[in-house]
Structure formats: C-alpha cells, structure tokens
Scaffold this active site. Structure first.
Site, PDB file in Angstrom:
ATOM      1  N   HIS A   9     -14.675  -7.344   0.268  1.00  0.00           N
ATOM      2  CA  HIS A   9     -16.136  -7.357   0.453  1.00  0.00           C
ATOM      3  C   HIS A   9     -16.561  -8.362   1.527  1.00  0.00           C
ATOM      4  O   HIS A   9     -17.605  -9.005   1.400  1.00  0.00           O
ATOM      5  CB  HIS A   9     -16.864  -7.693  -0.864  1.00  0.00           C
ATOM      6  CG  HIS A   9     -16.630  -6.694  -1.952  1.00  0.00           C
ATOM      7  ND1 HIS A   9     -17.481  -5.643  -2.192  1.00  0.00           N
ATOM      8  CD2 HIS A   9     -15.641  -6.579  -2.861  1.00  0.00           C
ATOM      9  CE1 HIS A   9     -17.028  -4.929  -3.215  1.00  0.00           C
ATOM     10  NE2 HIS A   9     -15.910  -5.472  -3.628  1.00  0.00           N
ATOM     11  N   ASN A  67     -20.583  -2.055  -7.922  1.00  0.00           N
ATOM     12  CA  ASN A  67     -20.266  -1.176  -6.788  1.00  0.00           C
ATOM     13  C   ASN A  67     -21.193   0.034  -6.822  1.00  0.00           C
ATOM     14  O   ASN A  67     -21.879   0.263  -7.814  1.00  0.00           O
ATOM     15  CB  ASN A  67     -18.821  -0.673  -6.882  1.00  0.00           C
ATOM     16  CG  ASN A  67     -17.805  -1.690  -6.383  1.00  0.00           C
ATOM     17  OD1 ASN A  67     -18.150  -2.733  -5.853  1.00  0.00           O
ATOM     18  ND2 ASN A  67     -16.542  -1.378  -6.558  1.00  0.00           N
ATOM     19  N   TYR A  82     -13.422 -15.041  -9.532  1.00  0.00           N
ATOM     20  CA  TYR A  82     -14.529 -15.350  -8.616  1.00  0.00           C
ATOM     21  C   TYR A  82     -14.695 -16.849  -8.387  1.00  0.00           C
ATOM     22  O   TYR A  82     -14.879 -17.300  -7.265  1.00  0.00           O
ATOM     23  CB  TYR A  82     -15.823 -14.676  -9.111  1.00  0.00           C
ATOM     24  CG  TYR A  82     -15.738 -13.167  -8.918  1.00  0.00           C
ATOM     25  CD1 TYR A  82     -14.861 -12.407  -9.695  1.00  0.00           C
ATOM     26  CD2 TYR A  82     -16.471 -12.513  -7.956  1.00  0.00           C
ATOM     27  CE1 TYR A  82     -14.737 -11.037  -9.506  1.00  0.00           C
ATOM     28  CE2 TYR A  82     -16.365 -11.144  -7.761  1.00  0.00           C
ATOM     29  CZ  TYR A  82     -15.492 -10.415  -8.542  1.00  0.00           C
ATOM     30  OH  TYR A  82     -15.364  -9.070  -8.344  1.00  0.00           O
TER      31      TYR A  82
HETATM   32 FE1  HDE Z   1     -14.408  -8.104  -7.011  1.00  0.00          FE
HETATM   33  N1  HDE Z   1     -13.906  -9.765  -5.997  1.00  0.00           N
HETATM   34  N2  HDE Z   1     -12.655  -8.162  -7.988  1.00  0.00           N
HETATM   35  N3  HDE Z   1     -14.783  -6.303  -7.910  1.00  0.00           N
HETATM   36  N4  HDE Z   1     -16.113  -7.956  -6.028  1.00  0.00           N
HETATM   37  C1  HDE Z   1     -14.670 -10.365  -5.061  1.00  0.00           C
HETATM   38  O1  HDE Z   1     -15.077 -12.692  -4.952  1.00  0.00           O
HETATM   39  C2  HDE Z   1     -11.842  -9.222  -8.042  1.00  0.00           C
HETATM   40  C3  HDE Z   1     -13.996  -5.666  -8.814  1.00  0.00           C
HETATM   41  C4  HDE Z   1     -17.114  -7.066  -6.240  1.00  0.00           C
HETATM   42  O2  HDE Z   1     -21.167  -9.816  -2.257  1.00  0.00           O
HETATM   43  C5  HDE Z   1     -14.109 -11.703  -4.645  1.00  0.00           C
HETATM   44  O3  HDE Z   1     -16.543 -14.072  -3.900  1.00  0.00           O
HETATM   45  C6  HDE Z   1     -10.781  -8.985  -8.983  1.00  0.00           C
HETATM   46  C7  HDE Z   1     -14.699  -4.607  -9.442  1.00  0.00           C
HETATM   47  C8  HDE Z   1     -18.206  -7.324  -5.348  1.00  0.00           C
HETATM   48  O4  HDE Z   1     -20.159 -11.750  -2.513  1.00  0.00           O
HETATM   49  C9  HDE Z   1     -12.872 -11.867  -5.531  1.00  0.00           C
HETATM   50  C10 HDE Z   1     -10.978  -7.720  -9.460  1.00  0.00           C
HETATM   51  C11 HDE Z   1     -15.936  -4.627  -8.885  1.00  0.00           C
HETATM   52  C12 HDE Z   1     -17.820  -8.426  -4.594  1.00  0.00           C
HETATM   53  C13 HDE Z   1     -12.895 -10.568  -6.331  1.00  0.00           C
HETATM   54  C14 HDE Z   1     -12.157  -7.220  -8.851  1.00  0.00           C
HETATM   55  C15 HDE Z   1     -15.974  -5.691  -7.930  1.00  0.00           C
HETATM   56  C16 HDE Z   1     -16.515  -8.804  -5.050  1.00  0.00           C
HETATM   57  C17 HDE Z   1     -13.900 -11.861  -3.177  1.00  0.00           C
HETATM   58  C18 HDE Z   1     -10.102  -6.960 -10.427  1.00  0.00           C
HETATM   59  C19 HDE Z   1     -17.099  -3.672  -9.164  1.00  0.00           C
HETATM   60  C20 HDE Z   1     -18.589  -9.051  -3.473  1.00  0.00           C
HETATM   61  C21 HDE Z   1     -14.954 -12.822  -2.692  1.00  0.00           C
HETATM   62  C22 HDE Z   1     -10.147  -7.480 -11.739  1.00  0.00           C
HETATM   63  C23 HDE Z   1     -17.640  -3.816 -10.498  1.00  0.00           C
HETATM   64  C24 HDE Z   1     -19.573 -10.034  -3.984  1.00  0.00           C
HETATM   65  C25 HDE Z   1     -15.635 -13.262  -3.873  1.00  0.00           C
HETATM   66  C26 HDE Z   1     -20.356 -10.584  -2.822  1.00  0.00           C
HETATM   67  C27 HDE Z   1     -15.810  -9.898  -4.567  1.00  0.00           C
HETATM   68  C28 HDE Z   1     -11.988 -10.348  -7.283  1.00  0.00           C
HETATM   69  C29 HDE Z   1     -12.619  -5.927  -9.117  1.00  0.00           C
HETATM   70  C30 HDE Z   1     -17.148  -5.970  -7.162  1.00  0.00           C
HETATM   71  C31 HDE Z   1     -11.574 -12.058  -4.793  1.00  0.00           C
HETATM   72  C32 HDE Z   1      -9.648  -9.929  -9.327  1.00  0.00           C
HETATM   73  C33 HDE Z   1     -14.183  -3.664 -10.540  1.00  0.00           C
HETATM   74  C34 HDE Z   1     -19.515  -6.536  -5.247  1.00  0.00           C
HETATM   75  O5  HDE Z   1     -12.984 -12.948  -6.387  1.00  0.00           O
END
Ligand code: HDE
Length: 708
Positions: A97, A170, A384
């Site tokens: 993202h 999402n 996060y």
């Molecule tokens: Fe994320 N995800 N994600 N994700 N995600 C990040 O956090 C992560 C997942 C989502 O505009 C990171 O600050 C793991 C699902 C959004 O700043 C990180 C898993 C969904 C955003 C991270 C998921 C998301 C992130 C990268 C599996 C939809 C952007 C930078 C368990 C519900 C937020 C950050 C923004 C961002 C980890 C799965 C949505 C790396 C480990 C499912 C919208 O922490």
C-alpha cells in the site's frame, strides 16, 4: 518586514500562491480534528526566512567560501543544516500500500446501534465524528501509477471521543490468504521479482500465479482481482470492506459478530482494461487527481456505511466459517443495514505530513468494538505497530498531528525518538502516591476499555479448522452472480495475465485450478493462452475440500456492477471542437453542468471559445480515455488540426463503449456501420441533449460490436 535591496531583482517572477483558475473549496464546518491540526499549520506569508533554530538569515544565494572562488567552509552552519535535512527527507515507504491518497471527512451516524454496541460513534443519530482516509494500491511502490489491476486499500481513522478507531480495509470483501503467516510469502510473490525487479505494480507474472496455484485459499480473491473491481473508474466509486469479522459489544457485555462495509452513493464503476492501460500512461496520477479535484470543487464523495451482524448463537449456522476472511457473508444470508454516512470533504494541506505519516492499525479500537479469532486479523494486530515503528522512526508516532487523538493522552510512558510531550514531575510509573494516583483507571461503566471475555478452549496446535477448507464454492458463486460482460472481462483478465507468465507449467496449473471455479471459463482461458484443456482434478489441491451442493447454490447479485447505482454526477463529458466555430458552447456546457456532469472543452489552444467558454485541454494534451463520454462538434469547414485527432477520439470512445455524440457531419469521423450502434448519436444540432445525458448516466454500452 524589511526586504534587502539585492533581492529586488527576483521580483519580476512573482507568482501567485494558487495556480490560475484554482477552484475554491466549499467551506466545511470545523470539526475537532481540524481544529487540532490547525495548531501545527505553518504560515510563511510575510515572515522573515529563518534556519530551523529560528535565526533570521540575510541571504541564501551562496554558500560560505574562503574567497569568491575558494572552497566552502565548515562553519557554514546554514549550508550544513539545509543539506542535512534534505539528505533525510525520505522515510521508508509502506511495504504494501505504498502509493496512496488521503482526505479528511466526517462520519455521520444515521442509526442508533446501542442494542449491539456501546461505541459512541454508532449510538447517537446525527452525531458527527471526524475521520481521515487513505486509499491506496497494494503492490506498487510509492511512485507507481494509479491504475494497475490491483485491490485498493481503503483505510479509515475515526477520531472518536473515546480515542482513535481504525478500519484498514480494502475495496474487495475477501483476502488472498486465511492466515497471517502466509502474508510475507503472498506479498513477495506479487511484488516485482527479486532478481530483476520486474514487473512494477502488476500481478501479471510467474511468481504471483505460482503462489495462487500453490495456495488455493486464494481462489475467491483471485476471481475478484481479475474482475472489473480491480480497475476502478474513480476512487469515489469503490466499495470499502473491513473484510474481517469483528465483534460489537453492548453495554451489558453481549457480543455480536459484525462485518463492516461502505458503499459509494455514486455506484461502483470500472474502466475497461485497454482504457486503464492507456490512462496509466496519459495520467499516472489520474485517481488521486480525480479525488483531489472532486473534493476541491465541493463534489464531496459520500459512502453509505453499513453493517452485517450475526448473533453469537448462530456462529455455526452457515455453509462457510464466518471467521474466514476468504468468504463473504452474502446478503441473502445476512442482511446489510445502513448505520451511517461517510463524506470526504477536505483535502490534505500537506501530503507528507498527513497522507504519508498517517498510521493505521486494525488494533486501534474503542469500547463497543472487539476482535475475533480470524487468524488473518490476529496477525495484523501485530504487524501494523511493528512496521510503523520503523517507518515513522520510533515509538512516538502517535504524537504526529495526523495520528494524535482528539482526546487527551495520559499515561506514564516517557522518552523515545521524537518525544513531543513534556511530562512534568518525578513520576514516570503507574500507581504512585507521589503522583496522587494519577492518571487513574476509568471504570468500564464510564468508558474504560475492557477486552471481550471470550471463552477459549483448545489445544495449542499449528493447524486450521476444517471449516476453512472449501476454497471454491464462493469463487464459483461470485462468478455465477455476474453478468455475461463481467464474466467475459474476467476471462480476458486471466488471459492477459497468463500471457505474461513465462512458465508454461504455471499457465497450465492456473487453468487446471480455476476449472474448479467454472469449467467453461477455464476452457476459454486455456484456449486464449494455448494451454491444454483444463483438468479439474489435477488442479485441485487435496488439502482442500470440494464444495457442497448447498454451498454452490449461493448467489450474490449485490456484487454485480450491473446492479449498481447509475447517475451523471461528476462524469466528464469531453467536447472536441474547433476554435473557429460559432457554435453555442455556452448553452451546451450549461445543460451538461445542470445534469451535474462536467463539461471539458478540447480545442486547438487554451484560448476561450468564441462565445467565451473556458477551454480545458488542447487536442494533443488530453487523451480520449480521460473523458467518460464525448461530444464532437463538427464545424462546417473543419481545420486540419481538428481533423488530425478527431478519428482517434471517436474510435477510442466507441471502442471503450462510452457515450459518443457527433453533432454535424460524421462522414469522415466514424465508420457508417458504427453510427447506429447503442450509445452513439449523430445529429444536426444539440436538440437531443437530454438523450445524450441519459447515455452519460448509463456510462457503457456493452452491446456494441467487438469486445475488450
Ligand atoms: Fe495490511 N499492512 N496486512 N491488509 N494493509 C499494511 O501497514 C498486513 C491486510 C491494509 O493506508 C502495512 O502501515 C499483514 C488485509 C491497508 O496506511 C503492514 C496482513 C487488509 C493498508 C500490513 C495484512 C489490509 C495496509 C504496511 C496479513 C484488508 C494501508 C504499511 C495478516 C482488510 C494502510 C503499514 C494505509 C498496510 C500488514 C493483510 C489492508 C505491513 C501482516 C486483509 C488498507 O503492516
């Protein structure tokens, strides 16, 4: 302010702060977060230039040197400060993202949910809670294009009276994997391949599809990723889903399973693939520009914020596990209830300070909301904070203006990088007589947070329940709920992606696997990419279980874009015309704007039309894909410049199924056999404007010749 004489030589390039023609935003009612952010806003106008230590400088044209032609000197603190700051202006981009756009807004409660939750943002009708949103692509890096085939992240931060509440969702209601431990693998597979860092922001490559076939829980989301949902027309026209199952908790401590989604009042709309590829080149910032402009012009996008709820007693009543993030709760099973509205009404003042530094975390909750055992959610609760610690350089990122809550923060944490708070006195520990037992702990009755007391009973084990093993039923149900055109687009998307996959075996694995979703679909894809006829059994990983007949009966018409909302609001009508023409552009544009669509005149230069209407684009600086519909006003004697691009404009608009209206002689502009096609109008004058406006609302006319 005194001004040095020697500066006067630069005054001839005085430029206004705002660009010419900049539109002024509607004034939005101040809210608590807005007032809070005001404290940090810097206004340089009329101020003397200073260093970061507040020293006024008399000059900044030259570094300090030993002699006019001599070496620079170490004592030039100003040079060193400026370069040092510049050298450190980048922070690590988000791992996923990375590319996003942010905006401020407000959540308004429209239904009292106190029967289910004590979260105060949901319990008082009419109550407004300020919020910040960041909408992003997933795979691309920060400088990538806005329009790849990808899910869109849609993260919300509500600044509630009880602290910050985040939903990082999402635009697609399911995810690729069921357990957080697979997330690094998934992300490594979709990101550019490590040996050559190709391709940027695309899933059309070997490692992504290899991952999919080896992890069949991804089947459902892969179908969504290949659908039109992954190529949205505008970020104002996407859904948002929290995906995971959360828990509402009411004041009696009773829990209810809940899923959140928010649906755009403009409807969900997409581009076609050929168009999206061209938009990417013609305006890589198209989606952030579109959102920024709409908010700037006062066309605030609004989403209906909805919940689906399942009582705890019914947890096991469904053909799928309700904690499974690869499954939706179809509306035929669980009613969707609108409980509020989200309006985005203010652009950021500074991209880095706000959009880049905002830190979302699904673990930021308030009393009345709690987690469930969704294994994907559980992993996110760790991830996060961990990533933000690195990205934002230390443990105090909650103090950054965009992240700080609108309520006071009181605890005995101290120190660390970038500490901004000045905690007074000797006490830096909890439970102290010296500190008068402050801060004290709030009772649950008065809003103190208490975790939901779920009963847990089980063995410590590395495994997943069998209820998570049917990976295909909802993928099939989703496909079966779409229109023929949407299905065709999915087949074309798979075919495009697989054509880019170099390894023949992976192409075959994909068609074999997706034969378990729909055999005809897989056959069509196999034919397009030259794979062998799909073999369903070969493509089925025995770690999964086959869908039951009952599970396959499910339908989800709510996800077909054929059933979305259609209106003209903010859609762009390009008016391709000749600057020498005496045409009545004034009436035409007024009628279009009355319908809430946006007229954009395209001529040879940016000089106004003869009747004084603003011209927005030159022929060769806008591509027809950037307009949602097109009017071509053909003059009696068209100039060479007019004729040079006009055919391309007509053909592209036609080819992408958009409304096309030729006013005047269409002979040299569009083939005769296309002129009677749906959504194409050829008339002598503009008296048929109402019909055209109807066409603009419909957006696409799929029953034209040819397919995309
Ligand atoms: Fe994320 N995800 N994600 N994700 N995600 C990040 O956090 C992560 C997942 C989502 O505009 C990171 O600050 C793991 C699902 C959004 O700043 C990180 C898993 C969904 C955003 C991270 C998921 C998301 C992130 C990268 C599996 C939809 C952007 C930078 C368990 C519900 C937020 C950050 C923004 C961002 C980890 C799965 C949505 C790396 C480990 C499912 C919208 O922490």
């Amino acid at each position: 302010m005194t001004k040095k004489k020697s500066d006067d030589k630069h005054d001839f390039i005085k430029a206004p702060l705002e660009p010419e023609g900049a539109k002024k935003s509607k004034k939005v009612k101040d809210n608590a977060k807005q007032k809070d952010l005001e404290r940090n806003k810097v206004d340089n106008s009329g101020k003397a230039f200073t260093t970061n230590k507040g020293l006024k400088m008399a000059e900044e044209e030259f570094s300090l040197k030993a002699g006019k032609r001599g070496p620079s000197l170490l004592e030039d603190f100003h040079l060193r400060e400026k370069i040092m700051h510049f050298d450190h202006e980048r922070i690590p981009e988000r791992i996923v993202h990375a590319r996003g756009v942010g905006a401020h807004g407000v959540f308004k409660c429209t239904k009292d949910m106190s029967e289910y939750t004590k979260a105060t943002l949901f319990t008082e009708v009419g109550k407004e809670t300020p919020l910040f949103t960041r909408i992003s692509t997933v795979a691309g890096s920060r400088g990538s294009t806005d329009t790849p085939r990808d899910a869109r992240g849609f993260a919300l931060k509500f600044y509630t009276e009880e602290g910050n509440y985040d939903i990082a969702g999402n635009n697609i209601p399911v995810f690729f994997i069921q357990d957080a431990i697979k997330f690094p693998d998934f992300v490594h597979a979709v990101k550019p391949e490590p040996h050559n860092e190709i391709p940027q922001a695309q899933s059309a490559h070997d490692t992504f599809w290899d991952f999919i076939t080896r992890n069949q829980e991804s089947a459902h989301m892969a179908m969504w990723a290949m659908s039109d949902r992954a190529i949205p027309l505008s970020l104002r026209m996407i859904d948002g889903f929290a995906i995971h199952t959360f828990r509402f908790v009411n004041k009696d401590g009773k829990g209810t399973f809940v899923r959140f989604q928010w649906n755009p009042q403009l409807g969900v709309h997409s581009r076609v693939w050929d168009e999206t590829l061209k938009v990417s080149g013609n305006d890589p910032d198209s989606q952030r520009r579109d959102l920024y402009d709409a908010i700037d012009e006062g066309n605030y996008p609004v989403w209906d914020f909805c919940v689906q709820m399942i009582p705890e007693e019914k947890e096991f009543d469904f053909t799928y596990d309700i904690l499974d993030p690869t499954k939706v709760w179809p509306e035929e099973d669980v009613e969707k209830i609108k409980i509020g509205e989200i309006t985005l009404n203010r652009n950021v003042d500074n991209y880095f300070a706000e959009t880049e530094q905002v830190a979302f975390n699904p673990g930021n909750i308030v009393p009345g909301i709690d987690f469930t055992n969704d294994p994907l959610l559980q992993g996110r609760l760790f991830s996060y904070t961990d990533t933000q610690l690195l990205r934002l350089g230390g443990p105090n990122f909650a103090q950054i203006p965009i992240n700080r809550p609108i309520v006071g923060v009181h605890n005995n944490q101290r120190d660390g990088w970038h500490q901004h708070m000045i905690n007074k006195g000797p006490v830096a520990y909890q439970k102290s007589s010296i500190g008068d037992e402050s801060p004290y702990y709030e009772s649950v009755e008065n809003g103190g947070f208490e975790h939901y007391q779920e009963k847990i009973d089980g063995k410590v084990i590395k495994a997943r329940d069998d209820s998570f093993r049917d990976h295909f039923s909802q993928a099939t149900a989703f496909y079966n709920s779409l229109s023929d055109v949407e299905k065709e687009h999915i087949i074309n998307a798979f075919s495009f992606e697989l054509t880019k996959v170099q390894r023949k075996e992976i192409r075959q694995n994909v068609v074999d696997m997706f034969a378990n979703v729909d055999e005809d679909m897989a056959k069509a894809i196999a034919d397009n990419v030259g794979a062998d006829s799909p073999d369903k059994e070969r493509g089925f990983d025995p770690a999964g279980v086959k869908p039951t007949k009952e599970a396959l009966k499910v339908r989800m018409p709510e996800f077909s874009q054929e059933n979305t909302i259609f209106k003209t609001d903010t859609l762009k009508v390009g008016i391709y015309s000749d600057d020498e023409d005496d045409f009545d552009f004034k009436s035409l544009t007024e009628k279009i704007e009355k319908s809430k669509a946006k007229a954009e005149i395209i001529q040879k230069t940016l000089k106004e039309t003869k009747d004084g209407v603003r011209v927005d684009h030159r022929y060769d600086t806008v591509h027809p894909v950037l307009e949602d519909s097109l009017i071509i006003v053909v003059p009696e004697k068209p100039s060479d410049e007019f004729m040079k691009n006009v055919k391309e404009f007509a053909e592209e608009t036609y080819k992408h199924y958009k409304p096309l209206w030729i006013i005047g002689d269409a002979k040299d502009i569009l083939d005769k056999d296309k002129q009677d096609d749906p959504g194409v109008m050829v008339t002598k004058d503009m008296s048929d404007i109402d019909k055209f406006i109807e066409n603009v609302a419909k957006q696409r006319f799929w029953d034209r010749n040819g397919s995309i």
